[in-house]
Design a protein around this motif. Structure first.
Motif, mmCIF file in Angstrom:
data_model
loop_
_atom_site.group_PDB
_atom_site.id
_atom_site.type_symbol
_atom_site.label_atom_id
_atom_site.label_comp_id
_atom_site.label_asym_id
_atom_site.label_seq_id
_atom_site.Cartn_x
_atom_site.Cartn_y
_atom_site.Cartn_z
ATOM 1 N N ASP A 114 0.898 -1.076 -0.086
ATOM 2 C CA ASP A 114 0.089 -0.008 -0.072
ATOM 3 C C ASP A 114 0.937 1.272 0.058
ATOM 4 N N TRP B 73 -5.683 -7.651 -10.883
ATOM 5 C CA TRP B 73 -6.888 -8.401 -10.426
ATOM 6 C C TRP B 73 -8.118 -7.356 -9.996
ATOM 7 N N GLN B 74 -7.675 -6.478 -9.330
ATOM 8 C CA GLN B 74 -8.621 -5.341 -8.831
ATOM 9 C C GLN B 74 -9.383 -4.890 -10.129
ATOM 10 N N ALA B 75 -8.901 -4.619 -11.160
ATOM 11 C CA ALA B 75 -9.423 -3.755 -12.449
ATOM 12 C C ALA B 75 -10.370 -5.025 -13.231
ATOM 13 N N ASN C 253 -1.567 -6.778 -8.506
ATOM 14 C CA ASN C 253 -2.538 -6.573 -7.609
ATOM 15 C C ASN C 253 -3.797 -5.705 -8.252
ATOM 16 N N GLN C 254 -3.290 -4.681 -8.990
ATOM 17 C CA GLN C 254 -4.186 -3.664 -9.637
ATOM 18 C C GLN C 254 -4.807 -4.448 -10.945
ATOM 19 N N PRO D 267 -11.260 -8.565 -11.961
ATOM 20 C CA PRO D 267 -11.627 -9.542 -11.195
ATOM 21 C C PRO D 267 -12.226 -10.843 -11.758
#
Length: 225
Positions: free
Chosen positions: A90, A188-190, A185-186, A192
């Motif tokens: 983070d 999979w967030q964008a 990480n970004q 899913p």
């Protein structure tokens, strides 16, 4: 910015030493040491779906605890290590925990253990990773530096022959690991996991089928953060 040592979720050097000593005393050939556990938890932190401790603890702990106090302490350290990964990502302060192995020139850092753990973390959601990697070249490209390290260390098999990385190339790939994890990480967030992908994963999972055991890997040395 708050220094890393002041974050409630971060392990200090003494705690890392304590967890390292426990793992060394309670693991067998092929089991993950501290660098591998960090790689495993890193893959889970940036992956497509939440993986609960009940699913990953068997990759880390292989013997009953000597007593309740020891068990509570080790589980608390593992929870803290897990939390620290998210906290470090983070604030762009993530660093992989690496092993140190002996070479002709003396001790050198090795990503082998971390890559082994990372690959086992991916295995816990294998169908989601594999289907997306097959469909979306972007994800494979994002993982490129980690894949290169894993192939170089013999953790992953490549379809084509690759020359060993030079020392500079190896160091360059290592230096890119934090950016890789942030980007994945970004990703999979964008994008899913879809309902269809999750359903396919559920159907693929056979109760009681734990898959083939991972081949044992020789590692020596101690952790370096």
């Amino acid at each position: 910015m708050t220094s890393k040592t002041e974050w409630p979720s971060s392990l200090d050097d003494n705690e890392l030493d304590e967890l390292d000593r426990y793992l060394r005393a309670h693991t067998g050939e092929g089991d993950l040491l501290l660098d591998g556990v960090h790689g495993l938890l890193s893959a889970l932190a940036v992956g497509p779906l939440l993986v609960l401790p009940d699913e990953w603890l068997h990759e880390v702990l292989h013997e009953p605890f000597d007593d309740e106090n020891e068990g509570n302490r080790v589980l608390a350290l593992l929870a803290k290590l897990n939390d620290s990964i998210v906290a470090e990502l983070d604030v762009d302060a993530y660093e992989p925990i690496l092993g140190e192995v002996e070479s002709d020139a003396g001790p050198v850092l090795s990503a082998a253990g971390w890559c082994e753990g990372f690959s086992r973390g991916i295995d816990l959601r294998a169908s989601l990773w594999e289907s997306r990697l097959a469909e979306d070249p972007q994800l494979m490209e994002l993982l490129g530096p980690v894949m290169a390290l894993a192939v170089d260390e013999g953790i992953l098999r490549a379809e084509a022959e690759f020359e060993k990385l030079s020392d500079d190339e190896y160091d360059d790939c290592l230096g890119q690991v934090p950016a890789v994890l942030h980007a994945v990480n970004q990703y999979w967030q964008a994008r899913p996991a879809t309902e269809a992908e999750v359903e396919a994963m559920v159907q693929q999972h056979q109760p009681g089928d734990t898959g083939e055991p991972a081949p044992p890997r020789q590692r020596s040395g101690h952790w370096v953060h």
